[in-house]
Design an enzyme around this catalytic site. Structure first.
Site, PDB file in Angstrom:
ATOM      1  N   ASP A   1      21.107 -24.763  12.572  1.00  0.00           N
ATOM      2  CA  ASP A   1      21.323 -24.022  13.813  1.00  0.00           C
ATOM      3  C   ASP A   1      20.007 -23.643  14.496  1.00  0.00           C
ATOM      4  O   ASP A   1      19.943 -23.571  15.724  1.00  0.00           O
ATOM      5  CB  ASP A   1      22.141 -22.752  13.522  1.00  0.00           C
ATOM      6  CG  ASP A   1      23.590 -23.097  13.200  1.00  0.00           C
ATOM      7  OD1 ASP A   1      24.068 -24.143  13.662  1.00  0.00           O
ATOM      8  OD2 ASP A   1      24.232 -22.327  12.461  1.00  0.00           O
TER       9      ASP A   1
ATOM     10  N   GLU B   1      16.410 -24.764  19.227  1.00  0.00           N
ATOM     11  CA  GLU B   1      15.198 -25.323  19.863  1.00  0.00           C
ATOM     12  C   GLU B   1      15.571 -26.352  20.933  1.00  0.00           C
ATOM     13  O   GLU B   1      15.039 -26.337  22.040  1.00  0.00           O
ATOM     14  CB  GLU B   1      14.341 -26.047  18.816  1.00  0.00           C
ATOM     15  CG  GLU B   1      13.374 -25.174  18.104  1.00  0.00           C
ATOM     16  CD  GLU B   1      12.257 -26.018  17.483  1.00  0.00           C
ATOM     17  OE1 GLU B   1      11.891 -27.062  18.040  1.00  0.00           O
ATOM     18  OE2 GLU B   1      11.764 -25.600  16.426  1.00  0.00           O
TER      19      GLU B   1
END
Ligand SMILES: Nc1ncnc2c1ncn2[C@@H]1O[C@H](COP(=O)(O)OP(=O)(O)OP(=O)(O)O)[C@@H](O)[C@H]1O
Length: 557
Positions: A209, A214
């Protein structure tokens, strides 16, 4: 159902049996001619009716000529090998179709079926006809940008990609540019500025996650920059990202993948990417005044979940066990935090957090387009307030936890999730307020996340489906409910201090847990950006869906 024109049909051989094979625009179907022996089918998306099989064209991965040395590899035993040799003399040419086959618990596998033909021309005709149909599937990606976090989860990201995903992309003729990240935020920064996104049909994240976050931040920020939108403005209308994101789960937490596919399995995710699935997803933008903080797609949690994360970050060396230890410690500390929550209810939403309607593939609540006129808030006990964009509700209280779930947040620990009926793409988040209560009551509430009971059915818990919310902490000491003696009661309600550090900010305020990252601000404003991104996924399929049997195709066989 409209009758589909037959594109091609032939008598071919499959596993030494003569079969009638038919192709139309939507399905590839075949039926045994020689025998009508019934075989145990297991769980499959191939419809099998009295020896007839149907595969949807949109779930065909690829078709290719079968190499000669592989033509007879599906035979076991001397007798059957001999029979196969006889067949292969009569049908020396073969083509293999790779397609999606569903197995248990929402997992997909790539299966091969080989058809033997009497002539090279016939084999080529089939390959060409199937490829022509595949080329009409315009949603399928041809070129992908792949980011691999080599340190995510058990550090197996690179191996997972190379062994399980790359061969499937190759088979589906997908070109992939791979970047193995060298530092945290490498993928985000590359997407924000450097990546030539016009070359690609999608971005793939190999990691957990944190890595997904990102990619999300990189892609959303890049899209806003390219369109001249200032994301630091809390009320900015953000531009949806055109590229879809694929998630190959390779982290220690893969909640986003689980919520959008129903399983954390790299092969299943790769197949959803190949068939070009599309699952829109809401994104919450989180601001403090006019400062952009972060985007969130799953959980924003203040109080209990913020404290668990803050404590667990200090124990990273322990590995995943740190979450259990920090959870137990935070539970025993039993802190509450005083503050003001304001929210804009999603009154035009057709669902509500307690309607037990779960977000599934083709979800009608996510597809519903609400009218924009908003009705007044009917909550009498709370003070209401207007900001020009609808009626806001305001609650001032002491909270053990304030959670905003933009998806169910289901995981193995909490199979129903924090908000079992939260939706991936309905433009809302479920705001769960757990007011000050006894430790035992809070335990009862937590326990209900693991069983079938309604976790919102407590006097101290309320849940609202909202489009926006804000939180302002009251700057006072947070106290342990256990120690709430007359003396410290006085301290707890002491005057508001003007400078946070003077009254120990860290103990008077919790932190926000934003999809597993700690936010440094307690005061935040959150706005749900409806369907800002799209994933290569289709939501969790209701049951093992078999393709709708095409009666015309089956009758034609
Ligand atoms: N090459 C790298 N070196 C160090 N950190 C990286 C690298 N690439 C990505 N990261 C960071 O690693 C963090 C964790 O990655 P990821 O989510 O893939 O794994 P995880 O095991 O699920 O994470 P967590 O430790 O949060 O449970 C991400 O926040 C990401 O920014």
């Amino acid at each position: 159902m409209e009758k589909q024109a037959r594109l091609l049909s032939s008598q071919l051989v499959q596993k030494q049996r003569l079969v009638e094979v038919l192709l139309n625009r939507s399905v590839l179907a075949w039926k045994e001619i020689e025998t009508s022996r019934k075989r145990g089918s297991g769980i499959s998306n191939i419809s099998e009716t009295a020896g007839s099989h149907v595969v949807q064209v949109c779930e065909i991965i690829a078709v290719q000529q079968t190499e000669e040395d592989k033509v007879n590899t599906d035979t076991r035993g001397r007798k059957s090998r001999k029979k196969a040799q006889q067949h292969s003399k009569l049908h020396p040419h073969a083509f293999t179709v790779s397609y999606v086959r569903r197995t248990r618990q929402h997992r997909w596998r790539c299966c091969d079926i080989t058809f033997h033909c009497s002539s090279q021309a016939l084999s080529q005709q089939w390959i060409q006809a199937i490829n022509e149909q595949l080329s009409l599937l315009s949603d399928r990606p041809k070129s992908l940008l792949v980011y691999i976090n080599p340190y995510g989860g058990k550090r197996r990201g690179k191996r997972i990609y190379e062994q399980k995903v790359a061969p499937l992309f190759h088979r589906a003729s997908i070109l992939a540019d791979v970047i193995v990240t060298e530092r945290a935020n490498h993928a985000r920064d590359h997407l924000k500025t450097e990546a030539n996104l016009e070359k690609y049909d999608g971005v793939v994240c190999v990691g957990g996650d944190g890595m997904f976050s990102e990619i999300l931040h990189g892609l959303v920020t890049r899209t806003q920059t390219d369109h001249g939108v200032d994301q630091s403005q809390p009320d900015a209308d953000l531009v949806p990202c055109s590229l879809r994101i694929g998630i190959i789960p390779a982290g220690s937490t893969d909640c986003v993948c689980f919520a959008s596919v129903g399983t954390n399995d790299p092969v299943t995710s790769a197949l959803h990417i190949i068939v070009g699935d599309c699952q829109p997803m809401d994104v919450c933008s989180v601001h403090n005044s006019n400062t952009f903080l972060r985007y969130s797609v799953s959980l924003l949690g203040y109080g209990f979940y913020g404290d668990v994360l803050t404590d667990s970050e200090r124990k990273r060396w322990m590995g995943p066990a740190r979450y259990d230890l920090s959870g137990a410690k935070t539970f025993l500390t039993h802190k509450y935090y005083e503050g003001t929550v304001s929210f804009l209810p999603a009154e035009d939403n057709v669902g509500n957090p307690r309607d037990k309607l779960q977000c599934r593939s083709g979800c009608c609540i996510c597809q519903y387009k609400p009218q924009l006129d908003e009705k007044p808030c009917e909550m009498s006990k709370e003070k209401s307030d207007k900001d020009g964009s609808g009626r806001w509700c305001v609650i001032r209280d002491k909270f053990i936890a304030i959670n905003a779930a933009s998806m169910s947040c289901a995981c193995p620990r909490s199979p129903k999730g924090l908000s079992p009926s939260a939706h991936l793409a309905d433009g809302t988040t479920d705001l769960i307020l757990v007011r000050k209560c006894s430790r035992l009551d809070f335990f009862r509430h937590l326990l209900r996340h693991t069983n079938k009971d309604d976790q919102f059915d407590h006097s101290f818990v309320e849940v609202h489906r909202v489009r926006k919310f804000r939180f302002h902490p009251k700057q006072q000491e947070a106290v342990s409910l256990e120690d709430l003696s007359e003396t410290n009661k006085k301290m707890a309600f002491s005057p508001i201090c003007s400078t946070p550090p003077a009254c120990n900010y860290s103990s008077t305020h919790s932190s926000w847990n934003c999809d597993g990252e700690i936010l440094p601000h307690a005061a935040i404003q959150v706005s749900v950006q409806c369907q800002l991104i799209r994933l290569f996924a289709r939501g969790i399929e209701e049951q093992q869906q078999s393709v709708c049997e095409d009666p015309y195709t089956l009758a034609a066989l």
